[in-house]
Each structure stands twice: as structure tokens, then as C-alpha cells.
Design a protein around this motif. Structure first.
Motif, PDB file in Angstrom:
ATOM      1  N   ILE A 126       0.653  -1.267   0.044  1.00 52.76           N
ATOM      2  CA  ILE A 126      -0.153   0.045   0.008  1.00 52.76           C
ATOM      3  C   ILE A 126       0.830   1.241  -0.091  1.00 52.76           C
ATOM      4  O   ILE A 126       0.767   2.245  -0.786  1.00 52.76           O
ATOM      5  N   ARG A 127       1.798   1.224   1.013  1.00 51.21           N
ATOM      6  CA  ARG A 127       2.635   2.507   1.004  1.00 51.21           C
ATOM      7  C   ARG A 127       3.274   2.588  -0.510  1.00 51.21           C
ATOM      8  O   ARG A 127       3.574   3.895  -0.991  1.00 51.21           O
ATOM      9  N   SER A 128       3.782   1.487  -1.039  1.00 54.97           N
ATOM     10  CA  SER A 128       4.668   1.565  -2.142  1.00 54.97           C
ATOM     11  C   SER A 128       3.674   1.905  -3.371  1.00 54.97           C
ATOM     12  O   SER A 128       4.212   2.688  -4.443  1.00 54.97           O
ATOM     13  N   ASN A 129       2.405   1.452  -3.347  1.00 56.27           N
ATOM     14  CA  ASN A 129       1.519   1.970  -4.457  1.00 56.27           C
ATOM     15  C   ASN A 129       1.030   3.336  -4.356  1.00 56.27           C
ATOM     16  O   ASN A 129       1.052   3.796  -5.676  1.00 56.27           O
ATOM     17  N   ARG A 130       1.058   3.784  -3.281  1.00 57.65           N
ATOM     18  CA  ARG A 130       0.583   5.352  -3.255  1.00 57.65           C
ATOM     19  C   ARG A 130       1.557   6.223  -4.067  1.00 57.65           C
ATOM     20  O   ARG A 130       1.362   7.041  -4.679  1.00 57.65           O
ATOM     21  N   LYS A 131       2.731   5.972  -3.689  1.00 60.42           N
ATOM     22  CA  LYS A 131       4.087   6.444  -4.230  1.00 60.42           C
ATOM     23  C   LYS A 131       4.133   6.372  -5.796  1.00 60.42           C
ATOM     24  O   LYS A 131       4.164   7.067  -6.847  1.00 60.42           O
ATOM     25  N   LYS A 132       3.808   5.204  -6.265  1.00 56.96           N
ATOM     26  CA  LYS A 132       3.721   4.771  -7.748  1.00 56.96           C
ATOM     27  C   LYS A 132       2.659   5.305  -8.626  1.00 56.96           C
ATOM     28  O   LYS A 132       2.676   5.721  -9.654  1.00 56.96           O
ATOM     29  N   ASN A 133       1.294   5.271  -7.710  1.00 58.54           N
ATOM     30  CA  ASN A 133       0.355   6.135  -8.224  1.00 58.54           C
ATOM     31  C   ASN A 133       0.536   7.359  -8.939  1.00 58.54           C
ATOM     32  O   ASN A 133      -0.041   7.961 -10.133  1.00 58.54           O
ATOM     33  N   ARG A 134       1.164   7.929  -7.894  1.00 57.75           N
ATOM     34  CA  ARG A 134       1.338   9.656  -8.536  1.00 57.75           C
ATOM     35  C   ARG A 134       2.188   9.508  -9.598  1.00 57.75           C
ATOM     36  O   ARG A 134       2.098  10.472 -10.595  1.00 57.75           O
ATOM     37  N   ASN A 135       3.473   8.788  -9.561  1.00 58.27           N
ATOM     38  CA  ASN A 135       4.061   8.879 -10.941  1.00 58.27           C
ATOM     39  C   ASN A 135       3.462   8.282 -12.049  1.00 58.27           C
ATOM     40  O   ASN A 135       3.577   8.934 -13.352  1.00 58.27           O
ATOM     41  N   LEU A 136       2.585   7.380 -11.974  1.00 56.87           N
ATOM     42  CA  LEU A 136       1.648   6.574 -13.190  1.00 56.87           C
ATOM     43  C   LEU A 136       0.748   7.761 -13.697  1.00 56.87           C
ATOM     44  O   LEU A 136       0.464   7.798 -14.846  1.00 56.87           O
ATOM     45  N   GLU A 137       0.254   8.351 -12.934  1.00 55.15           N
ATOM     46  CA  GLU A 137      -0.751   9.607 -13.307  1.00 55.15           C
ATOM     47  C   GLU A 137       0.035  10.528 -14.344  1.00 55.15           C
ATOM     48  O   GLU A 137      -0.688  10.757 -15.493  1.00 55.15           O
ATOM     49  N   GLN A 138       1.246  10.766 -13.986  1.00 51.30           N
ATOM     50  CA  GLN A 138       1.935  11.881 -14.739  1.00 51.30           C
ATOM     51  C   GLN A 138       2.299  11.020 -15.906  1.00 51.30           C
ATOM     52  O   GLN A 138       2.329  11.638 -17.247  1.00 51.30           O
ATOM     53  N   GLN A 139       2.668   9.636 -15.903  1.00 51.49           N
ATOM     54  CA  GLN A 139       3.138   9.168 -17.127  1.00 51.49           C
ATOM     55  C   GLN A 139       1.812   8.882 -18.035  1.00 51.49           C
ATOM     56  O   GLN A 139       2.240   8.980 -19.480  1.00 51.49           O
ATOM     57  N   ASN A 140       0.623   8.583 -17.507  1.00 49.89           N
ATOM     58  CA  ASN A 140      -0.265   8.279 -18.401  1.00 49.89           C
ATOM     59  C   ASN A 140      -0.894   9.570 -19.172  1.00 49.89           C
ATOM     60  O   ASN A 140      -1.183   9.298 -20.101  1.00 49.89           O
ATOM     61  N   ILE A 141      -0.479  10.754 -18.655  1.00 48.99           N
ATOM     62  CA  ILE A 141      -0.905  11.904 -19.452  1.00 48.99           C
ATOM     63  C   ILE A 141      -0.125  12.038 -20.609  1.00 48.99           C
ATOM     64  O   ILE A 141      -0.177  12.205 -21.845  1.00 48.99           O
ATOM     65  N   GLU A 142       1.237  11.686 -20.355  1.00 51.24           N
ATOM     66  CA  GLU A 142       2.466  11.727 -21.422  1.00 51.24           C
ATOM     67  C   GLU A 142       2.048  10.503 -22.490  1.00 51.24           C
ATOM     68  O   GLU A 142       2.173  10.707 -23.710  1.00 51.24           O
ATOM     69  N   ILE A 143       1.640   9.455 -22.018  1.00 51.75           N
ATOM     70  CA  ILE A 143       1.360   8.263 -22.826  1.00 51.75           C
ATOM     71  C   ILE A 143       0.092   8.612 -23.670  1.00 51.75           C
ATOM     72  O   ILE A 143      -0.028   8.409 -25.097  1.00 51.75           O
ATOM     73  N   LYS A 144      -0.911   9.330 -23.413  1.00 52.95           N
ATOM     74  CA  LYS A 144      -2.068   9.486 -23.863  1.00 52.95           C
ATOM     75  C   LYS A 144      -1.799  10.548 -25.096  1.00 52.95           C
ATOM     76  O   LYS A 144      -2.147  10.373 -26.207  1.00 52.95           O
ATOM     77  N   GLN A 145      -0.876  11.522 -24.861  1.00 53.69           N
ATOM     78  CA  GLN A 145      -0.386  12.421 -25.882  1.00 53.69           C
ATOM     79  C   GLN A 145       0.329  11.750 -27.173  1.00 53.69           C
ATOM     80  O   GLN A 145       0.170  11.911 -28.134  1.00 53.69           O
ATOM     81  N   GLN A 146       1.278  10.819 -26.558  1.00 55.47           N
ATOM     82  CA  GLN A 146       1.978   9.926 -27.524  1.00 55.47           C
ATOM     83  C   GLN A 146       0.939   9.052 -28.319  1.00 55.47           C
ATOM     84  O   GLN A 146       1.423   8.832 -29.347  1.00 55.47           O
ATOM     85  N   GLN A 147       0.183   8.695 -27.680  1.00 57.48           N
ATOM     86  CA  GLN A 147      -0.782   7.703 -28.363  1.00 57.48           C
ATOM     87  C   GLN A 147      -1.534   8.261 -29.445  1.00 57.48           C
ATOM     88  O   GLN A 147      -1.703   7.734 -30.572  1.00 57.48           O
ATOM     89  N   GLN A 148      -1.821   9.663 -29.347  1.00 57.63           N
ATOM     90  CA  GLN A 148      -2.411  10.294 -30.227  1.00 57.63           C
ATOM     91  C   GLN A 148      -1.797  10.628 -31.496  1.00 57.63           C
ATOM     92  O   GLN A 148      -2.077  10.567 -32.740  1.00 57.63           O
ATOM     93  N   GLN A 149      -0.541  10.798 -31.186  1.00 58.46           N
ATOM     94  CA  GLN A 149       0.415  10.975 -32.084  1.00 58.46           C
ATOM     95  C   GLN A 149       0.737   9.737 -32.911  1.00 58.46           C
ATOM     96  O   GLN A 149       0.954   9.610 -34.409  1.00 58.46           O
ATOM     97  N   ILE A 150       0.708   8.553 -32.163  1.00 60.76           N
ATOM     98  CA  ILE A 150       1.014   7.280 -32.940  1.00 60.76           C
ATOM     99  C   ILE A 150       0.004   7.035 -34.068  1.00 60.76           C
ATOM    100  O   ILE A 150       0.011   6.293 -34.943  1.00 60.76           O
ATOM    101  N   ILE A 151      -1.411   7.326 -33.443  1.00 64.19           N
ATOM    102  CA  ILE A 151      -2.507   6.799 -34.201  1.00 64.19           C
ATOM    103  C   ILE A 151      -2.535   7.752 -35.351  1.00 64.19           C
ATOM    104  O   ILE A 151      -2.908   7.303 -36.580  1.00 64.19           O
ATOM    105  N   SER A 152      -2.325   9.092 -35.384  1.00 64.44           N
ATOM    106  CA  SER A 152      -2.139   9.926 -36.530  1.00 64.44           C
ATOM    107  C   SER A 152      -1.004   9.097 -37.584  1.00 64.44           C
ATOM    108  O   SER A 152      -1.526   9.106 -38.702  1.00 64.44           O
TER     109      SER A 152
END
Length: 885
Positions: free
Chosen positions: A332-358
Motif C-alpha cells: 500500500i505504501r509503495s503503490n501510493r508513491k507509484k500511483n502519483r508517478n503513473l498519473e503523470q506518465q499516463n498523461i504523457e502516454i495519451k499524448q504519444q498515443q494520439q500522435q501514434i494513431i495519426s
């Protein structure tokens, strides 16, 4: 452990079985199999044979008679299965141990006891058992030894029973006067003694001395009869059930044992009967107490086992709960820290995904354009190549051609073939880079499939004087493969074999099973130039060419390997220079290794009337357009020069009809039916595959063979053609001999079908209405009926119900249709066709019995009656009249 009992319904043998089960209660791990033959020797032999097949560890046998059981017991002994014989012996002595009383001693003891009853001369009446049983034979022997040694005793009457009370009673009733003259009657078991006593009692003689043998405890048995005075005395004949089990356990545990276990005996009369009964009851009570205690122990052990399992489960669960609790806190302690990093990575991945689709859309558009380009280039190049190579084939057959002219033609052919190979290399490279092969496996008749592939290469092999052969050493008849892909693989291997095999060489395909039957081997062998050892490890690599002068893309064998691995198989190669090469395909049998996506299921075709084309099927209309001396071929191709080329090479042999597009083809097919259709795939007003699908779905046209002739060399087009039931597929450019051979084969198959369909002579249809007044649909219906009846004319079981089922209509509908069109019932129609064909066969010289069988009559007499009724004279009279003419 198994026990074969000759008969189990008498008290003595039931007591034996109870003693065995009582002793087996001390050995809970021993499985006990019991078989009861109910007094039948044959059944006991069959039961012992079944026990042998089940591979029992030990067999106990109680024979009914000596000789009938001896061979089967000897067989068990020779199979090295331990055998214990109890009660009665076998004739050969081939057994491991015997358990039973000494019947000779019992007979002797009975004689001695009778001698003690009186000092006067005694007459003895003897009731023996089955004459063939060892117990009966040995007891008589012991008794007669005593009688022969004592002049004061003699056997007055000897009767043979079958060990049962009822038989002894009937014998005593029938011989009562003789038995009453005897001082003592000895029966060889207590049940027969009781039968004699019953006969005496009914006659009013209750004071006679009757002796039995067995002295079994329990209600209704010998011990009780002696104790109550029903019998004078009985000799104890122990069952030996417990001793047999003890001996068997000693044998199974490989401990020392006694081979001949002779059980003791004693005379029981009024002096000791009460004591023996008391002891027997005491033993029975003790055994019941033992059984109860063992049941209680088993129950307690089960309770203990369940409690121990529950305790262990609780302990393990508690330990796991503590461990998981601690681990959960850390996670639980480790996931809380990773979730914050994943939220930021998800935003970047969505942007890259749109570029890949195009970007993917742009790449797909470019790939589609590239695919269209390659398809168009292939089509455009191959059509002129066809127009170059096909006339070359024709010119090279001219005899008047000069040597210089022939050399020039060879030079043109070599360069045209080089251009074709370059084009093929370009297409192959494009495919290898951009095409993802997909397996669409179907259940395929493998031997027929291989023969079909070989047939495509026979013209090339014959041209180079190379022998092609196929050897089938496999029991597998069907295999799940993608026919189109596997044809590519085998064709590539055969093409390579032909290329590297010299004139008068040999190429063979061998079909073999592996030792376990789960794989099949396809071997392509040649005696060509072979492959160098330095090259053999690289032959399946893309773009690798083992010989510098070899012309090709270098991806053929790599493509073959890709196809074989797509089938979950393997390909290997072995080769020697100047000896030859052998490529082996190892393919799995069955379809358990295939996923649902890899199995192809053909979608159901729509009914013929939904295809939008109404085709005429009246073949008589062809007579006004074509000569009956040649077959009619319908050619559909939009390229004028291709049509002209085909006209020039085929118009001397066949009647030709041409169409430039699908619309024109449909219009012409409404009025006439060809014997063969040759169609291009790429047509101006639609795909040739769509026309093929429509035609094969039509009742009136589905029987016409179709040869697809196209410059489209795509896997999808070929696969679709196979699935839509195309009869052949030839790529442009084509070899003229190859095309003509394929056309001739298809027409020959069509000709054989027509010959079979029209084997009934004219005059069969006397009962039909005039064909000119029928609709096209009715004509098609009659053609279908005629074909079905003709195919099964020799089948005696042909019925109206089976015809209705084959026509996919009800029996009532078929009856009405036949009455309307044929003016008779379907049974009358079948009979008329049989008799008319019979008349034709008699004219051909067949024997009358052969004719009756050939046209489906169950007997020659029935055929003669029907023939005379229909034609007014018998078959033999008709035959004689023909000879006179």
C-alpha cells in the motif's frame, strides 16, 4: 486377489466365502474380486479368462469338475499368476498350492465309522456327488478300500446325485425299496442326506441310519441336523476359506507357504454334536465382535484424520494471513508513491498515443497505396508476358523451324523468363516485408492433396525427363492444413527439386507416420546436385542463395519455413553433394494444436434463388449453336489479345464462346450451357470471384467446372478461389501445354459424369410429359432425379423416402411432383428405369442373373415376373429372340 467359485448358492460354499471375508478383514489393503459360475463349467472358464486379462495378482479357484477346469487353470499357471486350488483338485497338478480336506481319508473314516455301528453284516447305500468331481471320486475310493478289506460290509446300492437335496430326494423316492434293504445310507454331503431322510419320513421310516458329510454350522445345515437327530452322524468337511486366504497372503508377501494344505476331519454324532454347535456359535459371536471393533477403529481413524487436516489448514491459514497482512502494508505504501508517478506518465502516454494513431493512419494509407501499386504492376506485367511466352510455346513445336530461328526463340524465352523471375522477386520481397501470413486450416485429404500438387508439375518434369513419384506409407488420411499455403510450400520444394535435378533424375514425395502416431512426415527427395555443407545451415535464411548462378529472390525456402511453422510444424533438410537432398516436413495430426482463429469455417451460401440470376439449364438448346462433336468452352476475359490467343490455340479442338465482362457472361449463360468456363479474376464490372460464387451457388450451373486464369498472384485471391470451389487456378503467364492439359483433364472428368448420367438408353421416359411444355425449373428437377436414380439403380434398398431426403423435399411433395411431371408414381418410375436398362443390358450380352443384380432386383424370379409383366415376355424369351435375329 480374485476368487472363482464353481457355485455359490449352497451352504458349504457360502460358509467358505464368509470365512474368506472374515480372514480378509485383517488385510484392508487387499482388493478382493469374487466370481460365481452358478454350476456352469463353461461360464467358470470364461470368468477365469476375463480375470487373466485383468492381470490379477493371485487367483483362488474352486472347480466344479476336475477335467473341464484343468486347461484354463494350467493357462493361468503358465502366465506366472499364482494359483491356489481349493476343495477340488485339477487333473494336471499345475498350481502353486492346494487347500482342502483329504477326501480319500474322509471316505475311509466314513467306512470305519459304519463298521463300528454293528458286528453283523452291513449293507451300505451310497449317494455320491457329480461323477467328474475329484471330491466324489476320492470319497468313493476311500470308502471302497474299507469295504473291500472287511467281508462284513458291502455296498448294496450306489446312486449318483449332483450334491443337491432335491436330486437326492428324487433318487431316494425312485429307489426307495432298494434303499430300505440297506442298513446304513451314506450321502456325500449333508444336503443329499437330508433329501434321503425326507423320502424315508414320507414313507413312514424315521429310524433309519443316514450319514452325511460337511457338518456345517448354522441353521438348516448338517451340524444342526445331527444335533436334532435328523441325521445319525456327519463327517466334518472343513471349507478351508481362512486357510486359503492365509496361504494367498503368504504367496503375495513372498513368505514361505505349504503347497498341500490338508485339513483334518472328525465324525460328529449325538455324542459331540451339541459341543460342536456351541463352539461354532461362540466363534461366530467373537467374529461379530471383532467386526464391530474394527468398524469403530476405522471411524475413529477417520475422525482423527479429519481433525488433523483441519488443524494443519488453520495453522497454515493463520501464517499466511499474518504474512499477507505485513505484505499488504508494504505494498500500500509503495503503490501510493507509484500511483502519483503513473498519473503523470499516463498523461504523457495519451499524448504519444494520439500522435501514434495519426502516424499509423498515414502509414496505412501509404501501405494500401503500395499494395495497389504492386497488384497493378503484377497484372500489367504478367499479361504481356503471357502474350509473349504462350505464342513462343506454340512456335517451338513447329517442325519447319530452322536451327537459327529455334535458337532465337530460346533466347527470347530465356529473357522473358528472366523478366518473370525479376517480377516475382519484386513481389516476393514486398510480401515478405509487408504481409502477415494467417493460417486458415481445414480438414484436408492429404494423399489426394499431394497428388494434386504433383499433377501440376508433371508437364515440367516430363519436359526434362524427370521421374515424379508419390509413396504413401501413412495410416493418416486427413490432416488440418491451410491448403493454399501448404500448396505454396510443396510447390516451392518441388520447383527447387526440378531445378537442381538433371535429366532422367528422380524426385519422390514420401508420406510416413511417426512411431506415436501424433505427427506425420512429408519428405521431398531428389537425386540432384545437392547442397554444400557450408550452405545447409543457411538455406532457410531470407535472401540466401547457395549457388551464385541461381536466379530468384532467395526467399523461397524461408517462406516455406514460415508456412510450416505457422502450421505448428518443423522443416529439416539433409543433403550430400552429387547425391541429392531431402526436405522433411513434420506436421501435427488432428486440430487440438490449432486455435479457433486458425480454423477456417466456410460461411453458409445463400440459396440459389437469392443470387439474382435466373440461369437456363436445358442442354438441348446447345444443339442449335454448337457441334456435338466437340466440347464447348466459355472464356471470360477483358483483354482482347488474351481472348485472341486462347482462340488461336483452342479453336481447332473445342467450340468457343467469349465474353468481355460479367454482364455479357450472364446474358449468354441464360441461353446455353458450356462444358467448361475459363474466367479471369479482374474483370471491368466486378470481381471474377463474385461471379464464381454466384455460379457455384446456382442449381443450374454449379456442376460446370471452372478454371480461374489470372495475372493476380495474391494469396487471398487463390485462397478465395479454392474456398468458392474453383476446379483449377493457373497464373499468368502460363505454359500452353500446361493450360491444355488442365482443360483436357477437367473436360474428361465432366465427360465421365455425363456418360454415367446418360447410361440408360433412350425409351426410358415413355411415361413423361413432353419436355417442351416444361419450365426450366421442372427440367432441372427431372435432371436431378434422373442422376440420383441412375447412381443408385443397382441398390435394392433405394426408396422414395431416400430420394425425397436427397432432393430436400418431403415424401408427399415428391409424390405430387412425380405424378405431375412423370404421370406415374416414383416407385413406378424407378421400376421402369430398371427394366429398360435391364433390356439394354440383355442386348449387350449380359447373363440374366447378372442383369437382375445390376438393376437392383433382390432375386432373379422377381426380376423375371416384373420383366414379363412390363414387356409381355420373359427375359429368357427376349434373349432367345435376339439370338435368332
Amino acid at each position: 486377489m480374485a476368487f472363482s467359485q464353481c457355485v455359490g448358492n449352497d451352504a458349504w460354499r457360502q460358509t467358505m466365502l464368509e470365512e474368506m471375508k472374515r480372514e480378509l478383514s485383517f488385510y484392508p489393503d487387499v482388493q478382493f474380486i469374487y466370481r460365481d459360475a452358478n454350476g456352469s463349467n463353461e461360464r467358470q472358464v470364461a470368468q477365469i479368462s476375463d480375470l487373466m486379462r485383468r492381470h490379477v495378482d493371485l487367483l483362488i479357484v474352486s472347480p466344479n469338475e476336475t477335467q473341464p477346469l484343468t486347461p484354463i487353470v494350467d493357462s493361468v499357471f503358465r502366465e506366472k499368476i499364482p494359483v491356489i486350488v481349493t476343495d477340488r483338485k485339477t487333473g494336471s497338478g499345475l498350481y502353486h498350492a492346494y487347500v482342502g480336506a483329504d477326501n480319500v481319508a474322509i471316505g475311509r473314516l466314513a467306512g470305519q465309522y459304519i463298521h463300528q455301528l454293528s458286528s453283523k453284516r452291513l449293507n451300505i447305500g451310497m449317494i455320491s456327488g457329480l461323477g467328474g468331481s475329484s471330491a466324489s471320486i476320492e470319497r468313493q475310493r476311500g470308502l471302497r478300500k474299507v469295504v473291500d478289506s472287511l467281508p462284513s460290509m458291502r455296498i448294496g446300492i450306489a446312486l449318483e446325485g449332483d450334491w443337491t437335496k432335491e436330486t437326492a430326494y428324487r433318487l431316494a423316492k425312485a429307489n426307495l425299496s432298494e434303499l430300505l434293504k440297506q442298513d446304513v445310507v451314506l450321502a456325500f454331503n449333508d444336503q443329499m442326506a437330508k433329501g434321503v431322510q425326507q423320502a424315508y419320513t414320507e414313507a413312514g421310516h424315521t429310524d433309519r441310519k443316514i450319514l452325511g458329510i460337511d457338518a456345517l454350522p448354522g441353521e438348516g445345515n448338517g451340524l444342526e441336523a445331527v444335533n436334532k437327530g435328523v441325521l445319525y452322524a456327519s463327517l466334518l468337511y472343513p471349507t478351508g476359506g481362512a486357510e486359503a486366504i492365509r496361504t494367498a497372503i503368504a504367496i503375495l508377501e513372498k513368505k514361505p507357504f505349504i503347497r498341500d494344505n490338508i485339513l483334518g476331519t472328525v465324525v460328529i454324532d449325538h455324542t459331540n454334536a451339541a459341543l460342536m454347535a456351541l463352539q461354532s456359535q461362540k466363534i461366530k459371536d467373537q467374529q461379530e465382535d471383532i467386526d464391530k471393533r474394527q468398524q469403530l477403529i476405522a471411524t475413529q481413524q477417520e475422525v482423527y484424520k479429519n481433525q488433523r487436516t483441519t488443524l494443519n489448514t488453520l495453522a497454515v491459514s493463520l501464517a499466511l494471513a499474518v504474512a499477507f497482512g505485513a505484505l499488504s502494508l508494504i505494498v500500500i505504501r509503495s503503490n501510493r508513491k507509484k500511483n502519483r508517478n503513473l498519473e503523470q506518465q499516463n498523461i504523457e502516454i495519451k499524448q504519444q498515443q494520439q500522435q501514434i494513431i495519426s502516424m499509423s493512419k498515414q502509414v496505412q494509407e501509404a501501405a494500401d497505396a503500395k499494395n495497389r501499386f504492386f497488384a497493378q504492376v503484377s497484372h500489367e506485367f504478367k499479361t504481356p508476358l503471357t502474350l509473349i511466352l504462350a505464342p513462343l510455346n506454340i512456335l517451338q513445336t513447329e517442325r519447319q523451324l530452322s536451327a537459327e530461328g529455334r535458337e532465337q526463340l530460346h533466347r527470347i524465352e530465356r529473357n522473358a523468363n528472366t523478366l518473370l523471375q525479376l517480377l516475382q522477386s519484386l513481389v516476393d520481397i514486398h510480401r515478405s516485408d509487408n504481409t502477415k501470413l494467417q493460417l486458415k486450416a481445414t480438414c484436408t485429404a492429404l494423399p489426394a492433396f499431394i497428388r494434386q500438387v504433383l499433377a501440376n508439375f508433371k508437364p515440367f518434369a516430363q519436359h526434362q525427363h524427370i521421374s515424379l513419384s508419390f509413396s504413401n506409407q501413412s495410416t493418416v488420411t486427413e490432416i488440418w492444413i491451410d491448403p493454399y499455403l501448404m500448396e505454396q510450400a510443396l510447390s516451392n520444394l518441388l520447383a527447387n527439386a526440378i531445378q537442381f535435378t538433371k535429366e532422367r533424375g528422380k524426385i519422390a514425395i514420401l508420406l510416413e507416420d511417426n512411431s506415436f502416431g501424433d505427427f506425420i512426415y512429408i519428405r521431398v527427395q531428389d537425386d540432384g546436385t545437392g547442397i554444400a555443407p557450408s550452405d545447409i545451415d543457411h538455406v532457410f535464411e531470407p535472401f540466401y542463395q547457395s549457388q551464385p548462378n541461381h536466379q530468384g529472390s532467395g526467399i523461397g525456402l524461408a517462406h516455406v519455413k514460415q508456412i510450416v511453422e505457422l502450421h505448428h510444424g518443423q522443416i529439416t533438410v539433409s543433403s550430400k553433394i552429387n547425391v541429392g537432398s531431402s526436405f522433411t516436413l513434420r506436421l501435427p495430426v488432428g486440430n487440438a494444436h490449432l486455435s479457433q482463429e486458425e480454423i477456417y469455417r466456410l460461411p453458409a451460401n445463400a440459396p440459389p434463388e437469392q443470387h439474382g440470376i435466373a440461369f437456363a439449364t436445358d442442354q438441348h438448346d446447345l444443339s442449335s449453336f454448337y457441334s456435338h462433336k466437340a466440347a464447348t468452352i466459355f472464356i471470360i476475359d477483358d483483354h482482347a489479345e488474351i481472348r485472341q490467343l486462347l482462340r488461336s490455340i483452342m479453336n481447332k479442338q473445342y467450340n468457343l464462346v467469349f465474353a468481355k465482362n460479367i454482364g455479357e457472361a450472364e446474358e449468354k449463360l441464360r441461353d446455353q450451357l458450356p462444358d467448361l468456363i475459363i474466367s479471369d479474376i479482374m474483370l471491368p464490372d466486378g470481381s471474377g470471384l463474385e461471379f464464381l460464387k454466384t455460379m457455384k451457388g446456382s442449381t443450374g450451373l454449379s456442376h460446370i467446372p471452372v478454371l480461374l486464369l489470372s495475372a493476380v498472384d495474391s494469396e487471398e485471391s487463390k485462397l478465395d478461389g479454392i474456398r468458392l470451389r474453383a476446379d483449377a487456378y493457373i497464373n499468368k503467364p502460363f505454359k500452353v501445354p500446361h493450360l491444355l492439359a488442365m482443360v483436357e483433364n477437367l473436360l474428361e472428368t465432366r465427360k465421365q459424369l455425363k456418360a454415367h448420367f446418360s447410361s440408360i438408353p433412350q425409351g426410358v421416359h415413355n411415361s413423361m410429359q413432353d419436355h417442351s411444355s416444361m419450365s426450366d425449373q421442372d427440367k432441372r428437377f427431372l435432371q436431378h432425379v434422373e442422376l440420383l436414380v441412375e447412381e443408385r439403380l443397382s441398390d435394392q434398398k433405394l426408396t422414395t423416402e431416400e430420394l425425397a431426403k436427397a432432393l430436400q423435399i418431403s415424401r408427399v411433395q415428391l409424390y405430387r411432383k412425380a405424378k405431375s411431371l412423370l404421370n406415374c408414381s416414383m416407385n413406378e418410375y424407378i421400376l421402369q428405369r430398371r427394366l429398360t436398362k435391364a433390356k439394354h443390358l440383355i442386348r449387350e450380352g449380359f447373363h440374366i442373373n447378372e442383369v437382375a443384380n445390376e438393376v437392383g432386383f433382390s432375386s432373379a424370379n422377381y426380376f423375371a415376373v416384373a420383366f414379363k409383366k412390363h414387356f409381355g415376355q420373359s427375359p429368357s424369351a427376349f434373349r432367345k429372340e435376339l439370338f435368332k435375329r
